[in-house]
Design an enzyme around this catalytic site. Sequence first.
Site, PDB file in Angstrom:
ATOM      1  N   TYR A   1      -4.916  18.292 -11.322  1.00  0.00           N
ATOM      2  CA  TYR A   1      -5.292  17.100 -10.568  1.00  0.00           C
ATOM      3  C   TYR A   1      -6.204  16.212 -11.401  1.00  0.00           C
ATOM      4  O   TYR A   1      -5.995  14.985 -11.498  1.00  0.00           O
ATOM      5  CB  TYR A   1      -5.982  17.517  -9.274  1.00  0.00           C
ATOM      6  CG  TYR A   1      -6.515  16.372  -8.452  1.00  0.00           C
ATOM      7  CD1 TYR A   1      -5.670  15.596  -7.665  1.00  0.00           C
ATOM      8  CD2 TYR A   1      -7.882  16.086  -8.431  1.00  0.00           C
ATOM      9  CE1 TYR A   1      -6.158  14.554  -6.898  1.00  0.00           C
ATOM     10  CE2 TYR A   1      -8.386  15.045  -7.664  1.00  0.00           C
ATOM     11  CZ  TYR A   1      -7.522  14.288  -6.893  1.00  0.00           C
ATOM     12  OH  TYR A   1      -8.012  13.257  -6.132  1.00  0.00           O
TER      13      TYR A   1
ATOM     14  N   ILE B   1       0.853  -1.190   0.000  1.00  0.00           N
ATOM     15  CA  ILE B   1       0.000   0.000   0.000  1.00  0.00           C
ATOM     16  C   ILE B   1       0.883   1.233   0.000  1.00  0.00           C
ATOM     17  O   ILE B   1       1.738   1.405   0.885  1.00  0.00           O
ATOM     18  CB  ILE B   1      -0.929   0.014   1.229  1.00  0.00           C
ATOM     19  CG1 ILE B   1      -1.772  -1.265   1.286  1.00  0.00           C
ATOM     20  CG2 ILE B   1      -1.832   1.250   1.212  1.00  0.00           C
ATOM     21  CD1 ILE B   1      -2.301  -1.602   2.655  1.00  0.00           C
TER      22      ILE B   1
ATOM     23  N   ASP C   1       9.538   9.097  -1.543  1.00  0.00           N
ATOM     24  CA  ASP C   1       8.755  10.075  -2.282  1.00  0.00           C
ATOM     25  C   ASP C   1       8.502   9.478  -3.656  1.00  0.00           C
ATOM     26  O   ASP C   1       9.392   9.465  -4.515  1.00  0.00           O
ATOM     27  CB  ASP C   1       9.530  11.394  -2.390  1.00  0.00           C
ATOM     28  CG  ASP C   1       8.790  12.452  -3.198  1.00  0.00           C
ATOM     29  OD1 ASP C   1       7.710  12.145  -3.751  1.00  0.00           O
ATOM     30  OD2 ASP C   1       9.299  13.587  -3.305  1.00  0.00           O
TER      31      ASP C   1
ATOM     32  N   LYS D   1      -5.736  12.315 -12.730  1.00  0.00           N
ATOM     33  CA  LYS D   1      -6.653  11.256 -12.317  1.00  0.00           C
ATOM     34  C   LYS D   1      -7.402  10.656 -13.519  1.00  0.00           C
ATOM     35  O   LYS D   1      -7.726   9.467 -13.514  1.00  0.00           O
ATOM     36  CB  LYS D   1      -7.628  11.784 -11.273  1.00  0.00           C
ATOM     37  CG  LYS D   1      -6.985  12.073  -9.921  1.00  0.00           C
ATOM     38  CD  LYS D   1      -6.437  10.808  -9.268  1.00  0.00           C
ATOM     39  CE  LYS D   1      -5.967  11.053  -7.849  1.00  0.00           C
ATOM     40  NZ  LYS D   1      -5.519   9.810  -7.169  1.00  0.00           N
TER      41      LYS D   1
ATOM     42  N   ASN E   1      -2.067   4.087  -3.949  1.00  0.00           N
ATOM     43  CA  ASN E   1      -2.848   5.139  -3.320  1.00  0.00           C
ATOM     44  C   ASN E   1      -2.100   6.469  -3.236  1.00  0.00           C
ATOM     45  O   ASN E   1      -2.717   7.511  -3.028  1.00  0.00           O
ATOM     46  CB  ASN E   1      -3.258   4.691  -1.912  1.00  0.00           C
ATOM     47  CG  ASN E   1      -3.882   5.810  -1.096  1.00  0.00           C
ATOM     48  OD1 ASN E   1      -4.980   6.269  -1.379  1.00  0.00           O
ATOM     49  ND2 ASN E   1      -3.158   6.291  -0.079  1.00  0.00           N
TER      50      ASN E   1
END
Length: 226
Positions: A144, A7, A57, A148, A84
């Site tokens: 953004y 994750i 990072d 996405k 994520n």
Amino acid sequence: MKNLAVITGASKGIGLAITEKFLAQGFEVAICARNLESLVQIQNQYGKEKVHIFSADLSQKEQVFNFANFVKHLAIPIKVLVNNAGIFIPGSLLEEDHLQIHLDTNLWSAYYLTKALIPSLQESYIFNICSIASLAAYPRSGSYAISKFALLGFTKSLRQELLGSKIRVSAVLPGATLTDSWEGTTLPSERFISPKDVAEMIWAAYGLSPSACVEEIIIRPQQGDI
């Protein structure tokens, strides 16, 4: 038998909720985030034998591969990969210059990590945390939304390419979720999705029989988008 959930962006918010859900179900987890202190706190809470931490990072390609190598060296069967890690910097598309950092963090981290770990995946499930902004543009979210939209496209393409394998792929598209991104808001909590709701839906999809795949999970606040 040990099972591993990998994750990214796991130190808070949705990533942390997913981490806690899989730990509660008996998984070991390999988690990464930029904040090492937060990762150590999670490890101290659940134990070093269950929580394997790596500070990275993931907007930096080299650090993505460093994390992938860390995961592979654990030599534990990877059953779940949750991409994520993400960033949101608000701004007008024609005025800001944030597209590169959004792409590096929200798209390329998932792309490179998935490709690095694919050879280690068998009968596994990949969840890419997209956004409701993968489907529609929202004010002051230009860069953004682009990142996405691209992540959803990557997820669909990956799903198509893996149809003949035993690797399932889902896009998770949450609406406004009560995370640190909304720090300082005056809106009541009931206007948001809880990160735990996202984790519950991921666990539910994972629990289906291997012959079934939930291709997209769309979760919105009951009272509508913010």
